[in-house]
Design an enzyme around this catalytic site. Structure first.
Site, PDB file in Angstrom:
ATOM      1  CG  HIS A 244      -1.997  -1.037   1.191  1.00  0.00           C
ATOM      2  ND1 HIS A 244      -2.856  -1.193   0.130  1.00  0.00           N
ATOM      3  CD2 HIS A 244      -2.359  -1.975   2.097  1.00  0.00           C
ATOM      4  CE1 HIS A 244      -3.706  -2.179   0.382  1.00  0.00           C
ATOM      5  NE2 HIS A 244      -3.422  -2.676   1.564  1.00  0.00           N
TER       6      HIS A 244
HETATM    7  C1  BDR Z   1      -3.997   1.979   4.160  1.00  0.00           C
HETATM    8  O1  BDR Z   1      -4.579   1.798   5.441  1.00  0.00           O
HETATM    9  C2  BDR Z   1      -3.588   1.584   6.421  1.00  0.00           C
HETATM   10  O2  BDR Z   1      -3.884   0.440   7.157  1.00  0.00           O
HETATM   11  C3  BDR Z   1      -2.292   1.413   5.695  1.00  0.00           C
HETATM   12  O3  BDR Z   1      -1.229   1.982   6.418  1.00  0.00           O
HETATM   13  C4  BDR Z   1      -2.503   2.108   4.379  1.00  0.00           C
HETATM   14  O4  BDR Z   1      -2.160   3.468   4.462  1.00  0.00           O
HETATM   15  C5  BDR Z   1      -4.397   0.837   3.258  1.00  0.00           C
HETATM   16  O5  BDR Z   1      -5.781   0.805   3.109  1.00  0.00           O
END
Ligand code: BDR
Ligand code: CA
Length: 323
Positions: A244
């Site tokens: 992500h």
């Molecule tokens: C996003 O949500 C958080 O859990 C992670 O750090 C990332 O920024 C992914 O959906």
């Protein structure tokens, strides 16, 4: 020329992976880390950022940001994904020598972009509250930032619709009102959402190799990822984690890794689809249209995943060997 960035973040396991990527890659100057609640409380996310600054001797300022969303009740820390304190199984010392830079994150952002007009890219990888507060306090910043790169949202491309509800991604769902403010402002935004971040995977083997090849930094990424991989194994059913937050950094380093699509974006702020992001891509004129009055923004719809993974690996290894 290096991209000068302010990284707005809620560390957070994949946030740590992104912060170290930004620090490692020579194309980026990591000017500041502004913190926000999200994966952890604002106290823990700020403490985790300071821990990274101390452990890896980062030059970046760490500035504390918002503790809660603009309007909606707080969702609360994502303990199930990131652990009690935000960094999984890693024990962060209670006492740290590094201190936050005084002032609020949103004000730091305003002052920084005013001091260097057209120079700074804002990269947001947590809930968008700090950026929305900055826009509300000083709307003139829309003409002063170079670009805004966001990890958040999901548009249904490659069949990725949501990760905390069937139709919402976590960062946008945490503060949908802030997201709608940020995504409809007249500054240049690129959204790196689940559409592309869920197309790339850090597998167990990839992280094992990084641990073996990238010394202390590889070991730390391996340590912090143990909890995350357990979540993915148990809840998502894969022996890997999605890439992500590091994907937003990858975009800043090499935008050509991504295919983009343009059109105005709105965020659903209430109801069953709260946090859903929707981009209008046609030019049709409708009797009612809450999109066409807003500026077109870009979203990632495809990614060269193997190249992205290679870029991450090379950046971290070179950094480790130089340190
Ligand atoms: C996003 O949500 C958080 O859990 C992670 O750090 C990332 O920024 C992914 O959906
Ligand atoms: Ca994050």
């Amino acid at each position: 020329m290096k991209s000068k960035i302010i990284l707005d973040t809620d560390p957070g396991i994949d946030d740590v992976m992104a912060i170290l990527f930004a620090e490692a890659n020579p194309e980026i100057e990591l000017k500041a880390i502004t913190t926000v609640y999200g994966n952890a409380t604002i106290e823990n996310s700020t403490h985790n950022a300071l821990y990274l600054k101390q452990k890896f001797k980062l030059h970046a300022d760490v500035v504390k940001g918002a503790s809660q969303p603009l309007v909606r009740p707080p969702v609360g820390p994502t303990v199930i994904v990131h652990g009690e304190g935000g960094l999984g199984d890693v024990n962060v010392p209670t006492e740290l020598t590094e201190q936050v830079t005084s002032g609020a994150a949103y004000q730091y952002i305003i002052d920084a972009v005013k001091a260097e007009p057209g120079e700074i890219t804002l990269v947001a990888i947590g809930p968008l509250t700090n950026l929305a507060l900055a826009l509300q306090a000083d709307p003139s910043i829309v003409d002063l930032v170079k670009e805004v790169v966001i990890m958040g949202g999901a548009f249904g491309e490659n069949k990725h619709y949501g990760n905390v509800t069937p139709f919402a991604e976590a960062n946008v769902h945490d503060d949908p009102h802030a997201a709608d403010i940020v995504l409809t402002a007249s500054w240049p935004v690129v959204v790196i959402g689940l559409d592309v971040t869920e197309q790339s995977f850090f597998t167990r083997e990839y992280l094992d190799t990084l641990r073996d090849e990238a010394r202390e930094v590889g070991q730390f990424i391996w340590d912090v990822s143990r909890f995350y991989l357990r979540f993915y194994s148990q809840r998502v059913g894969i022996e890997a984690c999605h890439v992500h937050d590091p994907s937003a950094i990858a975009y800043v380093i090499n935008p050509e890794l991504f295919t983009l699509r343009e059109g105005p974006i709105r965020v659903v702020t209430e109801g069953v689809a709260e946090g859903m992001t929707i981009q209008k891509c046609d030019q049709r004129v409708y009797p009612t249209d809450e999109w066409s009055v807003k500026p077109a923004q870009k979203i990632g719809v495809a990614v060269k995943s193997n190249e992205l993974l290679a870029l991450y690996r090379r950046s971290i290894i070179d950094y480790a060997l130089l340190s």
